[in-house]
Motif scaffolding. Structure first.
Motif, PDB file in Angstrom:
ATOM      1  N   ALA A  55      22.111  15.846  39.409  1.00 20.81           N
ATOM      2  CA  ALA A  55      22.534  14.892  39.764  1.00 20.81           C
ATOM      3  C   ALA A  55      22.394  13.722  40.245  1.00 20.81           C
ATOM      4  CB  ALA A  55      22.725  15.716  41.589  1.00 20.81           C
ATOM      5  N   CYS A  56      21.113  13.879  40.346  1.00 22.26           N
ATOM      6  CA  CYS A  56      20.325  12.088  40.423  1.00 22.26           C
ATOM      7  C   CYS A  56      20.804  11.473  38.966  1.00 22.26           C
ATOM      8  CB  CYS A  56      18.924  12.377  40.624  1.00 22.26           C
ATOM      9  SG  CYS A  56      18.326  12.967  41.763  1.00 22.26           S
ATOM     10  N   ALA A  57      20.156  11.986  38.129  1.00 20.60           N
ATOM     11  CA  ALA A  57      20.887  11.129  36.851  1.00 20.60           C
ATOM     12  C   ALA A  57      21.859  11.094  36.249  1.00 20.60           C
ATOM     13  CB  ALA A  57      20.096  11.678  35.715  1.00 20.60           C
ATOM     14  N   SER A  58      23.107  11.996  36.724  1.00 21.01           N
ATOM     15  CA  SER A  58      24.189  12.238  36.249  1.00 21.01           C
ATOM     16  C   SER A  58      25.352  11.722  37.845  1.00 21.01           C
ATOM     17  CB  SER A  58      24.753  13.796  36.197  1.00 21.01           C
ATOM     18  OG  SER A  58      24.224  14.229  35.871  1.00 21.01           O
ATOM     19  N   TRP A  59      25.102  11.525  38.758  1.00 22.12           N
ATOM     20  CA  TRP A  59      25.799  10.623  40.026  1.00 22.12           C
ATOM     21  C   TRP A  59      25.215   9.951  40.449  1.00 22.12           C
ATOM     22  CZ3 TRP A  59      29.656  12.276  37.136  1.00 22.12           C
ATOM     23  CH2 TRP A  59      29.606  13.563  36.739  1.00 22.12           C
ATOM     24  N   GLY A  60      24.196   9.817  40.911  1.00 23.80           N
ATOM     25  CA  GLY A  60      22.749   8.772  41.158  1.00 23.80           C
ATOM     26  C   GLY A  60      22.652   9.832  42.567  1.00 23.80           C
ATOM     27  N   CYS A  61      23.136  10.422  43.527  1.00 24.42           N
ATOM     28  CA  CYS A  61      22.439  11.135  44.236  1.00 24.42           C
ATOM     29  C   CYS A  61      22.129  10.609  45.506  1.00 24.42           C
ATOM     30  CB  CYS A  61      21.104  11.981  44.082  1.00 24.42           C
ATOM     31  SG  CYS A  61      21.247  13.482  44.730  1.00 24.42           S
ATOM     32  N   VAL A  62      21.283  11.190  46.432  1.00 23.76           N
ATOM     33  CA  VAL A  62      20.598  10.533  47.234  1.00 23.76           C
ATOM     34  C   VAL A  62      21.107   9.286  47.719  1.00 23.76           C
ATOM     35  CG1 VAL A  62      20.948  12.630  48.939  1.00 23.76           C
ATOM     36  CG2 VAL A  62      18.448  12.176  47.717  1.00 23.76           C
ATOM     37  N   GLN A  63      19.744   8.742  46.527  1.00 22.90           N
ATOM     38  CA  GLN A  63      19.400   7.717  46.096  1.00 22.90           C
ATOM     39  C   GLN A  63      20.311   6.708  45.561  1.00 22.90           C
ATOM     40  OE1 GLN A  63      18.441  10.510  45.160  1.00 22.90           O
ATOM     41  NE2 GLN A  63      16.911  10.175  43.082  1.00 22.90           N
ATOM     42  N   ALA A  64      21.412   7.050  45.743  1.00 20.51           N
ATOM     43  CA  ALA A  64      22.246   6.380  45.703  1.00 20.51           C
ATOM     44  C   ALA A  64      23.619   6.104  47.041  1.00 20.51           C
ATOM     45  CB  ALA A  64      23.183   6.675  44.392  1.00 20.51           C
ATOM     46  N   ALA A  65      23.438   7.064  47.712  1.00 18.10           N
ATOM     47  CA  ALA A  65      24.062   7.275  49.369  1.00 18.10           C
ATOM     48  C   ALA A  65      23.986   5.585  49.619  1.00 18.10           C
ATOM     49  CB  ALA A  65      23.657   8.647  49.803  1.00 18.10           C
ATOM     50  N   ARG A  66      25.207   5.306  50.680  1.00 15.35           N
ATOM     51  CA  ARG A  66      25.348   4.165  51.070  1.00 15.35           C
ATOM     52  C   ARG A  66      24.552   4.314  52.481  1.00 15.35           C
ATOM     53  NH1 ARG A  66      30.640   6.373  50.722  1.00 15.35           N
ATOM     54  NH2 ARG A  66      30.343   7.098  52.811  1.00 15.35           N
ATOM     55  N   ASP A  96      30.078  14.724  41.688  1.00 14.14           N
ATOM     56  CA  ASP A  96      29.305  13.091  42.120  1.00 14.14           C
ATOM     57  C   ASP A  96      30.180  13.308  43.183  1.00 14.14           C
ATOM     58  OD1 ASP A  96      29.367  10.307  42.271  1.00 14.14           O
ATOM     59  OD2 ASP A  96      31.264   9.754  41.284  1.00 14.14           O
ATOM     60  N   GLY A  97      29.245  12.277  44.606  1.00 13.91           N
ATOM     61  CA  GLY A  97      28.753  12.161  45.558  1.00 13.91           C
ATOM     62  C   GLY A  97      29.134  12.702  46.830  1.00 13.91           C
ATOM     63  N   PHE A  98      28.834  14.234  46.281  1.00 15.85           N
ATOM     64  CA  PHE A  98      28.505  14.802  47.807  1.00 15.85           C
ATOM     65  C   PHE A  98      27.846  14.393  49.281  1.00 15.85           C
ATOM     66  CE2 PHE A  98      24.809  15.990  44.897  1.00 15.85           C
ATOM     67  CZ  PHE A  98      23.984  16.223  46.437  1.00 15.85           C
ATOM     68  N   TRP A  99      26.615  13.244  48.796  1.00 14.84           N
ATOM     69  CA  TRP A  99      25.723  13.371  49.874  1.00 14.84           C
ATOM     70  C   TRP A  99      26.616  12.316  50.608  1.00 14.84           C
ATOM     71  CZ3 TRP A  99      25.946  11.904  44.541  1.00 14.84           C
ATOM     72  CH2 TRP A  99      26.568  10.347  44.389  1.00 14.84           C
ATOM     73  N   ASP A 100      27.908  12.100  50.437  1.00 12.95           N
ATOM     74  CA  ASP A 100      28.629  10.814  51.015  1.00 12.95           C
ATOM     75  C   ASP A 100      30.038  11.271  51.587  1.00 12.95           C
ATOM     76  OD1 ASP A 100      27.234   8.323  51.562  1.00 12.95           O
ATOM     77  OD2 ASP A 100      27.774   7.272  49.063  1.00 12.95           O
ATOM     78  N   LYS A 101      30.444  11.878  51.274  1.00 12.01           N
ATOM     79  CA  LYS A 101      30.964  13.300  52.093  1.00 12.01           C
ATOM     80  C   LYS A 101      31.097  13.842  53.085  1.00 12.01           C
ATOM     81  CE  LYS A 101      33.228  13.595  47.163  1.00 12.01           C
ATOM     82  NZ  LYS A 101      33.371  15.019  45.935  1.00 12.01           N
ATOM     83  N   GLY A 102      30.611  13.462  54.087  1.00  9.60           N
ATOM     84  CA  GLY A 102      30.592  13.857  55.626  1.00  9.60           C
ATOM     85  C   GLY A 102      29.834  15.488  55.530  1.00  9.60           C
ATOM     86  N   SER A 103      29.447  16.081  56.508  1.00 10.52           N
ATOM     87  CA  SER A 103      28.831  17.311  56.813  1.00 10.52           C
ATOM     88  C   SER A 103      28.783  17.756  55.989  1.00 10.52           C
ATOM     89  CB  SER A 103      29.349  17.888  58.849  1.00 10.52           C
ATOM     90  OG  SER A 103      28.212  18.665  58.384  1.00 10.52           O
ATOM     91  N   PHE A 104      28.264  18.818  55.591  1.00  8.26           N
ATOM     92  CA  PHE A 104      27.858  20.138  54.514  1.00  8.26           C
ATOM     93  C   PHE A 104      29.137  20.499  55.605  1.00  8.26           C
ATOM     94  CE2 PHE A 104      23.980  19.037  52.342  1.00  8.26           C
ATOM     95  CZ  PHE A 104      24.536  17.802  52.273  1.00  8.26           C
ATOM     96  N   TYR A 105      28.989  20.633  56.896  1.00 12.67           N
ATOM     97  CA  TYR A 105      29.471  21.676  57.414  1.00 12.67           C
ATOM     98  C   TYR A 105      31.158  21.799  57.725  1.00 12.67           C
ATOM     99  CZ  TYR A 105      25.037  23.092  57.191  1.00 12.67           C
ATOM    100  OH  TYR A 105      23.645  23.714  57.224  1.00 12.67           O
ATOM    101  N   ASP A 106      31.743  20.534  57.489  1.00  8.47           N
ATOM    102  CA  ASP A 106      33.162  20.503  57.415  1.00  8.47           C
ATOM    103  C   ASP A 106      34.261  21.383  56.709  1.00  8.47           C
ATOM    104  OD1 ASP A 106      32.089  17.782  59.361  1.00  8.47           O
ATOM    105  OD2 ASP A 106      32.171  15.909  58.270  1.00  8.47           O
TER     106      ASP A 106
END
Length: 365
Positions: free
Chosen positions: A159-170, A300-310
């Motif tokens: 996910a890091c190389a493909s989408w940015g992952c947590v490093q690219a999180a807001r 893409d962007g799974f880290w910025d889409k709210g809680s994993f439990y929503d």
């Protein structure tokens, strides 16, 4: 640097028989989802083609992709690293370090210009001229551009190389970006996941080295052979989903019975990956099988889409998905209505039979 051997030459040198080699080719074809007839094509390619040089770079990441890769079971990572490809530079797995390692990098780039594969784990940062990630005394973004300019293709691991992952999180203070935001003139195969499945990683490399071409990609640049279906489509809990049987809490009776985890935030209906078919730890299990919903880590962007439990609320494909709260009651209502209807029909039938029998007795008199 010596001439690179073919895969078959390496296997023979290691004492592997022709029979075992052909068996390996058959297993590889099966792992890639190819027909058994393609095993002969794989064998021919491995007998004739030299191993492809691979340069594996590391940017901002946690090394989970490498950790996954070295635990691959089909084919074994050692077979991929030591036989199928020539992994000439990887600052995590290689024995060399410092100036010697960097010299090897430059030598491979010069000797195999235009013919080596660049594998990237992690991503570059752009803030402060890339000073958040330094490799060999220089910003990683500079190393990435330098090595990419003469490569044949790029594999973006995870996910890091493909989408940015947590490093690219807001708010993304380092301005971390995926590889395709920096390298725009090379074919890039994205293999997302946090980390990707080990057999998916070795499968992609095996396909590229065997057929000397990129696998068929989806519109986001992911190999269709592994990212062509939703986890939801092949999940073993899918029958419970269709039946309206959902776990309401992680420790309730439904959870213990293996009911669907949709209400607990499972992102399987919107996540494309091979987790529910290839699974993890040599096919042993995957998160949903262990009782935890999918978090969508290959999207893409799974880290910025709210809680994993929503819970997902925008699923429109099926009526069941649109009415997860009511489907159980609806199903029960349907069953109740069916029972009532059956009872009514039975009563009418009995009344008719009784009426006919009464008429027959009257006629007999």
């Amino acid at each position: 640097m010596a001439e690179i051997e073919t895969f078959y030459e390496v296997m023979r040198r290691q004492g592997i028989t022709r029979r075992s080699f052909l068996k390996f080719c058959s297993l590889t074809a099966a792992a890639l989802g190819l027909s058994p007839a393609r095993a002969a094509e794989i064998a021919a390619a491995m007998e004739q083609k030299p191993r492809t040089p691979v340069l594996w770079l590391h940017g901002l990441e946690c090394t989970c992709c490498s950790e996954s890769f070295i635990r691959a079971g089909h084919p074994l990572a050692k077979d991929v690293v030591l036989s199928m490809l020539s992994l000439d530079y990887d600052d995590t797995l290689m024995a060399s370090a410092g100036h010697h390692a960097e010299a090897i990098l430059e030598e491979v780039m010069t000797k195999y210009k235009g013919n080596y594969i660049l594998a990237v784990e992690g991503n570059p940062s752009l803030n402060m001229d890339g000073m958040s990630c330094i490799v060999g005394g220089k910003p990683f973004v500079e190393q990435l551009k330098h090595v990419a300019k003469d490569c044949k293709a790029i594999i973006a691991w995870g996910a890091c190389a493909s989408w940015g992952c947590v490093q690219a999180a807001r708010p993304n203070p380092t301005q971390a970006v995926p590889v395709h935001k920096v390298i725009t003139d090379k074919p890039i195969i994205k293999v997302p996941g946090c980390p990707p499945i080990a057999e998916v990683m070795t499968g992609v490399i095996t396909y590229m080295l065997t057929f000397d071409r990129l696998p068929e990609l989806d519109r986001q640049g992911r190999p269709k052979m592994f990212y062509g279906q939703r986890i939801h489509d092949k999940c073993y809990r899918r029958p419970h989903f269709d039946a309206g049987q959902f776990a309401e809490a992680f420790d309730d009776d439904g959870a213990r019975k293996g009911y669907c985890l949709y209400k607990l935030g499972c992102k399987g209906p919107t996540t494309y990956n091979a987790c529910s078919t290839v699974r993890w730890n040599e096919g042993t299990s995957f998160p949903i099988q262990s009782g935890h919903g999918c978090i969508g880590c290959s999207e893409d962007g799974f880290w910025d889409k709210g809680s994993f439990y929503d819970r997902l609320t925008n699923i429109q494909q099926f009526g069941v998905e649109q009415n997860a709260d009511r489907v159980g009651a609806t199903a029960a209502g349907v069953v109740g209505a069916a029972v009532a209807a059956h009872a009514a029909v039975s009563a009418v039938t009995r009344a008719r039979v009784k009426h006919v029998q009464t008429d027959e007795r009257r006629e007999d008199r």
